[in-house]
Design a protein around this motif. Structure first.
Motif, mmCIF file in Angstrom:
data_model
loop_
_atom_site.group_PDB
_atom_site.id
_atom_site.type_symbol
_atom_site.label_atom_id
_atom_site.label_comp_id
_atom_site.label_asym_id
_atom_site.label_seq_id
_atom_site.Cartn_x
_atom_site.Cartn_y
_atom_site.Cartn_z
ATOM 1 N N ARG A 290 -0.223 2.261 -6.944
ATOM 2 C CA ARG A 290 -1.022 3.308 -7.595
ATOM 3 C C ARG A 290 -0.882 3.249 -9.103
ATOM 4 O O ARG A 290 0.165 2.904 -9.625
ATOM 5 N N TYR B 19 5.000 8.840 -6.475
ATOM 6 C CA TYR B 19 4.406 8.581 -5.168
ATOM 7 C C TYR B 19 5.422 7.775 -4.372
ATOM 8 O O TYR B 19 6.482 7.418 -4.877
ATOM 9 N N ASP B 20 5.129 7.504 -3.131
ATOM 10 C CA ASP B 20 6.023 6.708 -2.296
ATOM 11 C C ASP B 20 5.877 5.236 -2.703
ATOM 12 O O ASP B 20 4.899 4.585 -2.354
#
Length: 152
Positions: A105, A111-112
């Motif tokens: 991303r 985020y993961d």
């Protein structure tokens, strides 16, 4: 983000800084002893900030085959380089044989990191590298990469 976040996790655990003098990463190269206009960002990325209005920057690449992270150009090290850069670029080179954890991303930093993770392997190394990725919520996963069979 996974690479930068892991550097922070490692720095908190070991005390080794994210921004490192060249001599810390290349203690056997006498040419790096007095370099103060470039640094390593972790063990894998060499950064040479542009400090002139003309965009001209001179920096030293230690031995090996380095890869420009921004252009993909492969450059032989063990010598000084002179480059010109605009406002949106700078010399940012990946160390020979490095494996960078690359996130999926670009729209947010939290985020993961394991979701869609890509391990980018750069030329110039042999043997195996261990890559640890820690997510913002503290989960970690370790990957072992065989540089002899991986391709960039």
């Amino acid at each position: 983000m996974p690479y930068l976040h892991q550097l922070g996790v490692d720095a908190a655990r070991t005390g080794i800084p994210l921004l490192r003098p060249m001599a810390l990463e290349f203690p056997d190269d006498p040419a790096v002893a007095y370099l103060d206009r470039q640094y390593m960002l972790g063990p894998s990325l060499l950064v040479a900030p542009v400090m002139s209005a003309s965009g001209e920057v001179e920096f030293y690449l230690p031995d090996g085959e380095w890869t420009s992270l921004l252009s993909g150009e492969h450059v032989t090290g063990g010598r000084w380089r002179r480059e010109n850069h605009g406002f949106e670029t700078l010399p940012l080179y990946v160390r020979p044989g490095a494996v960078l954890a690359w996130g999926a991303r670009e729209d947010r930093p939290d985020y993961d990191y394991l979701d869609g993770l890509e391990l980018r392997v750069f030329p110039g190394g042999s043997g195996t590298r261990e890559v640890v990725v820690t997510t913002p919520d503290g989960r970690s996963e370790t990957f072992e990469v065989d540089l002899d069979t991986a391709s960039d």
